[in-house]
Motif scaffolding. Structure first.
Motif, PDB file in Angstrom:
ATOM      1  N   VAL A 114       0.859  -1.179   0.000  1.00 28.18           N
ATOM      2  CA  VAL A 114       0.000   0.000   0.000  1.00 28.18           C
ATOM      3  C   VAL A 114       0.896   1.230   0.000  1.00 28.18           C
ATOM      4  CG1 VAL A 114      -1.909  -1.147   1.185  1.00 28.18           C
ATOM      5  CG2 VAL A 114      -0.184   0.068   2.523  1.00 28.18           C
ATOM      6  N   SER A 115       0.495   2.248  -0.766  1.00 25.63           N
ATOM      7  CA  SER A 115       1.247   3.499  -0.815  1.00 25.63           C
ATOM      8  C   SER A 115       0.263   4.653  -0.684  1.00 25.63           C
ATOM      9  CB  SER A 115       2.008   3.626  -2.132  1.00 25.63           C
ATOM     10  OG  SER A 115       2.972   2.612  -2.263  1.00 25.63           O
ATOM     11  N   GLY A 116       0.573   5.575   0.180  1.00 19.80           N
ATOM     12  CA  GLY A 116      -0.312   6.715   0.355  1.00 19.80           C
ATOM     13  C   GLY A 116       0.055   7.535   1.566  1.00 19.80           C
ATOM     14  N   ARG A 117      -0.829   8.448   1.887  1.00 18.27           N
ATOM     15  CA  ARG A 117      -0.612   9.339   3.025  1.00 18.27           C
ATOM     16  C   ARG A 117      -0.924   8.603   4.321  1.00 18.27           C
ATOM     17  NH1 ARG A 117      -4.320  12.059   5.908  1.00 18.27           N
ATOM     18  NH2 ARG A 117      -3.652  13.895   7.109  1.00 18.27           N
ATOM     19  N   VAL A 118      -0.066   8.765   5.303  1.00 17.34           N
ATOM     20  CA  VAL A 118      -0.288   8.177   6.622  1.00 17.34           C
ATOM     21  C   VAL A 118      -1.307   9.047   7.358  1.00 17.34           C
ATOM     22  CG1 VAL A 118       0.748   7.495   8.817  1.00 17.34           C
ATOM     23  CG2 VAL A 118       2.045   7.236   6.685  1.00 17.34           C
ATOM     24  N   ALA A 119      -2.492   8.494   7.591  1.00 17.55           N
ATOM     25  CA  ALA A 119      -3.568   9.263   8.218  1.00 17.55           C
ATOM     26  C   ALA A 119      -3.527   9.185   9.731  1.00 17.55           C
ATOM     27  CB  ALA A 119      -4.919   8.766   7.712  1.00 17.55           C
TER      28      ALA A 119
ATOM     29  N   VAL B 255      -3.348   4.011   6.406  1.00 20.12           N
ATOM     30  CA  VAL B 255      -2.783   4.604   5.205  1.00 20.12           C
ATOM     31  C   VAL B 255      -3.913   4.852   4.212  1.00 20.12           C
ATOM     32  CG1 VAL B 255      -1.150   4.307   3.305  1.00 20.12           C
ATOM     33  CG2 VAL B 255      -0.614   3.366   5.567  1.00 20.12           C
ATOM     34  N   GLU B 256      -4.017   6.087   3.733  1.00 22.50           N
ATOM     35  CA  GLU B 256      -5.073   6.447   2.786  1.00 22.50           C
ATOM     36  C   GLU B 256      -4.647   6.069   1.370  1.00 22.50           C
ATOM     37  OE1 GLU B 256      -5.815  10.592   3.305  1.00 22.50           O
ATOM     38  OE2 GLU B 256      -7.133  10.277   5.033  1.00 22.50           O
ATOM     39  N   VAL B 257      -5.441   5.203   0.746  1.00 25.00           N
ATOM     40  CA  VAL B 257      -5.165   4.750  -0.615  1.00 25.00           C
ATOM     41  C   VAL B 257      -6.420   4.956  -1.460  1.00 25.00           C
ATOM     42  CG1 VAL B 257      -4.463   2.813  -2.077  1.00 25.00           C
ATOM     43  CG2 VAL B 257      -3.553   3.022   0.257  1.00 25.00           C
ATOM     44  N   GLY B 258      -6.369   5.870  -2.404  1.00 22.29           N
ATOM     45  CA  GLY B 258      -7.518   6.117  -3.260  1.00 22.29           C
ATOM     46  C   GLY B 258      -8.756   6.550  -2.504  1.00 22.29           C
ATOM     47  N   GLY B 259      -8.571   7.330  -1.459  1.00 22.32           N
ATOM     48  CA  GLY B 259      -9.700   7.817  -0.676  1.00 22.32           C
ATOM     49  C   GLY B 259     -10.189   6.849   0.384  1.00 22.32           C
ATOM     50  N   ILE B 260      -9.533   5.690   0.505  1.00 25.37           N
ATOM     51  CA  ILE B 260      -9.911   4.683   1.499  1.00 25.37           C
ATOM     52  C   ILE B 260      -8.801   4.556   2.533  1.00 25.37           C
ATOM     53  CG2 ILE B 260     -10.474   2.249   1.883  1.00 25.37           C
ATOM     54  CD1 ILE B 260     -11.532   2.146  -0.972  1.00 25.37           C
ATOM     55  N   GLY B 261      -9.163   4.571   3.795  1.00 24.54           N
ATOM     56  CA  GLY B 261      -8.179   4.405   4.860  1.00 24.54           C
ATOM     57  C   GLY B 261      -8.009   2.940   5.194  1.00 24.54           C
TER      58      GLY B 261
ATOM     59  N   THR C 144       8.537  -0.626  12.503  1.00 24.87           N
ATOM     60  CA  THR C 144       7.944  -0.062  11.290  1.00 24.87           C
ATOM     61  C   THR C 144       7.101   1.165  11.622  1.00 24.87           C
ATOM     62  OG1 THR C 144       7.902  -2.214  10.193  1.00 24.87           O
ATOM     63  CG2 THR C 144       6.428  -0.535   9.327  1.00 24.87           C
ATOM     64  N   ILE C 145       6.331   1.074  12.693  1.00 24.93           N
ATOM     65  CA  ILE C 145       5.498   2.203  13.106  1.00 24.93           C
ATOM     66  C   ILE C 145       6.358   3.433  13.393  1.00 24.93           C
ATOM     67  CG2 ILE C 145       3.952   3.060  14.921  1.00 24.93           C
ATOM     68  CD1 ILE C 145       3.010   0.132  15.244  1.00 24.93           C
ATOM     69  N   ALA C 146       7.518   3.194  14.009  1.00 27.30           N
ATOM     70  CA  ALA C 146       8.381   4.307  14.390  1.00 27.30           C
ATOM     71  C   ALA C 146       8.897   5.072  13.182  1.00 27.30           C
ATOM     72  CB  ALA C 146       9.560   3.790  15.213  1.00 27.30           C
ATOM     73  N   ARG C 147       8.842   4.461  12.002  1.00 28.70           N
ATOM     74  CA  ARG C 147       9.342   5.115  10.796  1.00 28.70           C
ATOM     75  C   ARG C 147       8.261   5.895  10.043  1.00 28.70           C
ATOM     76  NH1 ARG C 147      12.736  -0.145   8.585  1.00 28.70           N
ATOM     77  NH2 ARG C 147      14.416  -0.051  10.119  1.00 28.70           N
ATOM     78  N   LEU C 148       7.051   5.833  10.549  1.00 27.77           N
ATOM     79  CA  LEU C 148       5.939   6.499   9.870  1.00 27.77           C
ATOM     80  C   LEU C 148       5.640   7.847  10.512  1.00 27.77           C
ATOM     81  CD1 LEU C 148       3.538   3.432   9.518  1.00 27.77           C
ATOM     82  CD2 LEU C 148       5.124   4.321   7.803  1.00 27.77           C
ATOM     83  N   THR C 149       5.256   8.804   9.703  1.00 27.02           N
ATOM     84  CA  THR C 149       4.902  10.131  10.206  1.00 27.02           C
ATOM     85  C   THR C 149       3.540  10.522   9.648  1.00 27.02           C
ATOM     86  OG1 THR C 149       7.227  10.793  10.282  1.00 27.02           O
ATOM     87  CG2 THR C 149       5.575  12.555  10.325  1.00 27.02           C
ATOM     88  N   VAL C 150       2.629  10.875  10.534  1.00 21.60           N
ATOM     89  CA  VAL C 150       1.290  11.277  10.106  1.00 21.60           C
ATOM     90  C   VAL C 150       1.378  12.459   9.150  1.00 21.60           C
ATOM     91  CG1 VAL C 150      -0.929  12.216  10.870  1.00 21.60           C
ATOM     92  CG2 VAL C 150       0.189  10.425  12.204  1.00 21.60           C
ATOM     93  N   GLY C 151       0.663  12.354   8.040  1.00 16.31           N
ATOM     94  CA  GLY C 151       0.650  13.417   7.052  1.00 16.31           C
ATOM     95  C   GLY C 151       1.644  13.241   5.924  1.00 16.31           C
ATOM     96  N   GLU C 152       2.592  12.312   6.084  1.00 14.81           N
ATOM     97  CA  GLU C 152       3.587  12.088   5.047  1.00 14.81           C
ATOM     98  C   GLU C 152       3.257  10.842   4.230  1.00 14.81           C
ATOM     99  OE1 GLU C 152       7.579  12.082   6.439  1.00 14.81           O
ATOM    100  OE2 GLU C 152       7.493  14.137   7.195  1.00 14.81           O
TER     101      GLU C 152
END
Length: 218
Positions: A11-16, A25-31, A40-48
């Motif tokens: 999955v690729s998209g914005r981290v909601a 992760v928002e993919v095509g308007g779906i979370g 893995t969680i520690a490497r994610l940033t909301v909004g990026e």
């Protein structure tokens, strides 16, 4: 898996949103809710933007999407489950404690002590992993880059504020009581402070391994 069922390889998209045990992760308007290890969680940033390799686990009453930093980690997650007695939760716990390179080393060398650091794996379970997977766990070029830069879209540290909650929740999910988890987190505060001073954030995966040693899994 039945060929008619969907296979979501990534999955690729914005981290909601980010929580102690996963992310949205928002993919095509779906979370999409994705279960991830603390590292893995520690490497994610909301909004990026982020890309997660994923594995869809199908049960009679649920569909659970597990997310990983790269394709190699996902493949190892799936291979671990081919061993008797290893389900997705235990496979994820293995990867929460050890990076893929260390899992391969422990299995190939028969390092039962390292495998037994994972909550839920005793001596017999570790012996079974070695027996069943020793000839099936190869090495990949991605192992050589584990100490290098994080994949695109992923950072290396988690912001300072949430680390206590993330680490406590990770320990509780691995079977420790809230009191035990909080005690370990308190002992690790000086190490976290050193990480913040050096990098501006906290490396959850490193702290998790240290917490488990403090809790008697060494």
């Amino acid at each position: 898996m039945d060929g008619d069922l969907p296979v979501i390889a990534s999955v690729s998209g914005r981290v909601a949103a980010v929580s102690p045990d996963g992310a949205v992760v928002e993919v095509g308007g779906i979370g999409l809710s994705v279960q991830c290890t603390p590292g893995t969680i520690a490497r994610l940033t909301v909004g990026e933007q982020a890309r997660l390799a994923t594995s869809l686990v199908v049960r009679e009453d649920s569909l659970t999407l597990y997310g990983f930093a790269d394709d190699d980690e996902r493949q190892l997650f799936e291979l671990l489950q081919t061993a008797n007695g290893v389900g997705p939760r235990l496979a994820q716990a293995v990867l929460a404690i050890h990076p893929p390179r260390e899992v391969r080393r422990a299995v190939s060398m028969g390092d039962l002590k390292a495998l037994m650091q994972v909550p839920g794996i005793g001596k017999k379970g570790a012996e079974r992993l070695v027996l069943e997977l020793r000839d099936r766990l190869g090495t990949t070029s991605s192992d050589a880059s584990l100490d290098g830069p994080a994949p695109a879209g992923l950072g290396s540290v988690t912001p300072v504020a949430p680390w206590r909650d993330q680490l406590t929740a990770a320990l509780v999910s691995l079977g420790w009581t809230g009191r035990e988890a909080e005690g370990a987190v308190a002992q690790l505060a000086p190490i976290a402070d050193e990480q913040v001073a050096a990098t501006g954030g906290v490396e959850i995966a490193i702290l998790l391994r240290q917490a488990l040693r403090l809790l008697g899994r060494s």
